[in-house]
Design an enzyme around this catalytic site. Structure first.
Site, PDB file in Angstrom:
ATOM      1  N   SER A  38      -7.125  19.607  79.559  1.00  0.00           N
ATOM      2  CA  SER A  38      -6.172  18.609  80.054  1.00  0.00           C
ATOM      3  C   SER A  38      -5.686  17.731  78.857  1.00  0.00           C
ATOM      4  CB  SER A  38      -6.792  17.801  81.069  1.00  0.00           C
ATOM      5  OG  SER A  38      -7.757  16.905  80.443  1.00  0.00           O
ATOM      6  N   LYS A  39      -5.001  16.871  78.998  1.00  0.00           N
ATOM      7  CA  LYS A  39      -4.259  16.027  77.940  1.00  0.00           C
ATOM      8  C   LYS A  39      -5.413  15.529  77.068  1.00  0.00           C
ATOM      9  CE  LYS A  39       0.512  15.211  78.255  1.00  0.00           C
ATOM     10  NZ  LYS A  39       1.501  14.361  78.803  1.00  0.00           N
ATOM     11  N   ARG A  40      -6.355  14.818  77.584  1.00  0.00           N
ATOM     12  CA  ARG A  40      -7.454  14.148  76.860  1.00  0.00           C
ATOM     13  C   ARG A  40      -8.426  15.270  76.229  1.00  0.00           C
ATOM     14  NH1 ARG A  40     -12.050  14.423  80.180  1.00  0.00           N
ATOM     15  NH2 ARG A  40     -13.031  13.523  78.213  1.00  0.00           N
ATOM     16  N   HIS A  41      -8.233  16.501  76.565  1.00  0.00           N
ATOM     17  CA  HIS A  41      -9.023  17.591  75.736  1.00  0.00           C
ATOM     18  C   HIS A  41      -8.146  18.068  74.580  1.00  0.00           C
ATOM     19  CE1 HIS A  41     -10.931  18.068  79.929  1.00  0.00           C
ATOM     20  NE2 HIS A  41     -11.858  17.804  79.105  1.00  0.00           N
TER      21      HIS A  41
END
Length: 471
Positions: free
Chosen positions: A239-242
């Site tokens: 996901s984006k925070r990854h």
RNA sequence: GUCCCCUUCGUCUAGUGGCCUAGGACGUCGGCCUCUCACGCCGAAAACACGGGUUCGAGUCCCGUAGGGGGCACCA
């Protein structure tokens, strides 16, 4: 001839996972001396924008993934898709279905309740068109095989078998006449002559539905290779925070394209113990069959390490240009020809000390910054009475130097330390503080040399004359 | 719910029945080098998910369990 393709949907940017898929397709095509095609899956008009398409082109270009011929717009081929649906209808391999969305939802609910897979039950499969309700635009559904099973030999996953009871009569053409993804991919891949479909694992089960279309049309089924998806560092979906960002975000974080390419390549593929692999070497070695079956997690640390390696290997002129680009945005920096010259001369020493272009640019500021310098806390501490004494002493010794070379500079500083029976650090640190305004920099002789006599002496003089405020 | 796929150090992986006392890389820790910071070099800790088989012998083959992922749309 081998023909591969990359088929992203333009939903904002070239996703990092998509970049990996593109890379693998590119490598396999080049390895085989075949073709690598690009198709933009823009049939979803709501989500597709010109900017997003441009972002994909830009991302591919930055990574050096060139495609053969013009990119194909899937949307532009909608008539062809409809034509195939029509053919399927005429050959008796497809039929009209008049179910309402509500009816389909009920059907799914009932199926789940009974523990069956939630599939369309084929209620319009054998009904006569005369029973069609008035005022309802029908969809066209494929008449899929009911009995038996389909087995594929996936180049990565191996033999995979799915029973036909798991495959329903999927929609080919929507009631508004537009094609569904399932139809569009198959038609496009066939028309483009794609021989090897290399894509994400998430399409593995879809493959069995798509094969139904190939069979109904009597087309050859391409080789399939489903690569595992990328996961975040916690093993969950990326996901984006990854770090599920566009490749341009990695560029902006100061990564070099060769580092990202190398990293992505080693994620799920390997060649023995090789870690640093050039594009040329990768092209020679890459085999789809060598791609691993397990999902890989995205590891920023390893990418960063690789980036440091490629920065160290990178040509000084190219690094200087990249640094200049970043520095241009800094208000306290004036990018004179003189500054550029110093940047270039100092780059060999600078690039050992950076893991990305941002850090490199930061470290490079000592060569581009305008006098008088500002000093950080640690530097100020070093420039106490003793420190300034050293600065003053060195200033006059350096001023008397007949030649300004690394050798003469070093000789001067070393002998000064020896004469006063000081550890060399006692000389170097105050000099560094006065010259750079910080306590960290490349070797002090290099700094002095790159700065040049005039600038060096001026900076040392600045330190001696600085207003220490309340101190 | 159902079907499919996956499972070696924290992470990426090597490994295709004996070469495995399980190798490399990143990260971590310790040391060396040293004018700071890096780079570089040396060293250490660290894994075959679990349970059954098959076999003289299993990380490697088979079955099961657990865990993870994906599909099951008039999205792509």
């Amino acid at each position: 001839m081998v023909v591969t393709r990359f088929a992203p949907s333009p939903t904002g940017f070239l996703h990092i996972g998509g970049a990996r898929t593109a890379l693998f397709n590119w490598l396999y095509a080049r390895h085989c001396g075949g073709k690598f095609l690009l198709r933009i899956e823009d049939t979803d008009r709501q989500r597709s924008t010109d900017e997003a398409v441009a972002a994909i082109y830009a991302g591919m270009k930055w990574l050096g993934l060139d495609w053969d011929g013009d990119a194909i717009s899937q949307f532009d081929r909608k008539e062809r898709h409809a034509e195939v649906a029509q053919q399927l209808l005429e050959s008796g391999n497809a039929y009209h279905c008049y179910c309402t969305p509500e009816e389909l939802a009920e059907m799914r609910e009932a199926a789940v309740k009974e523990g069956c897979p939630s599939l369309y039950d084929g209620r319009w499969r054998e009904r006569d068109p005369s029973e069609a309700p008035a005022g309802v635009d029908p969809v066209i559904r494929l008449k899929a095989q009911k009995d038996g099973e389909t087995k594929i030999n996936d180049l990565i996953q191996g033999e995979v078998t799915v029973g036909h009871d798991q495959i329903d009569d999927m929609v080919l053409l929507r009631s508004d006449g537009t094609p569904t993804y399932m139809l569009a991919v198959v038609v496009d891949d066939h028309d483009m002559g794609v021989t090897h479909v290399i894509r994400g694992d998430d399409h593995l089960t879809n493959t069995f539905r798509q094969i139904q279309i190939y069979k109904a049309m009597g087309w050859d089924i391409p080789e399939m290779a489903h690569m595992p998806l990328l996961h975040g560092d916690d093993g969950k979906k990326l996901s984006k925070r990854h770090g599920a960002l566009g490749v341009e975000a990695y560029r902006d974080m100061g990564f070099l394209p060769e580092a990202l390419n190398n990293y992505l390549l080693r994620l799920g593929w390997s060649h023995g113990d090789e870690e640093i692999i050039s594009r040329e070497q990768a092209t020679e070695w890459f085999e789809v069959a060598d791609v691993g079956r397990g999902a890989a997690r995205f590891d920023m640390d390893k990418l960063t390490n690789l980036n440091g390696h490629y920065i160290r290997e990178c040509d000084n002129a190219r690094l200087t240009a990249l640094v200049m680009e970043y520095l241009r945005a800094e208000p306290e920096i004036v990018l004179s020809d003189e500054a550029e010259h110093r940047l270039l001369n100092g780059m060999t020493e600078l690039k050992d000390r950076a893991k990305n272009i941002l850090e490199l640019s930061d470290n490079a500021k000592i060569y581009a910054i305008e006098r008088p310098l500002s000093f950080d806390q640690k530097a100020l501490k070093l420039l106490d009475e003793t420190g300034l004494g050293v600065v003053e002493m060195m200033r006059s010794r350096l001023a008397d130097l007949p030649d300004w070379t690394k050798e003469t500079i070093e000789e001067s500083a070393r002998s000064a330390a020896a004469e006063r029976d000081l550890g060399f650090g006692k000389i170097a640190q105050p000099l560094r503080a006065a010259l750079c305004g910080t306590t960290v920099s490349p070797g002090i002789f290099d700094v002095l040399y790159v700065l040049g006599r005039d600038e060096s002496l001026a900076r040392l003089q600045d330190a001696l004359e600085m207003d220490r405020g309340s101190e």
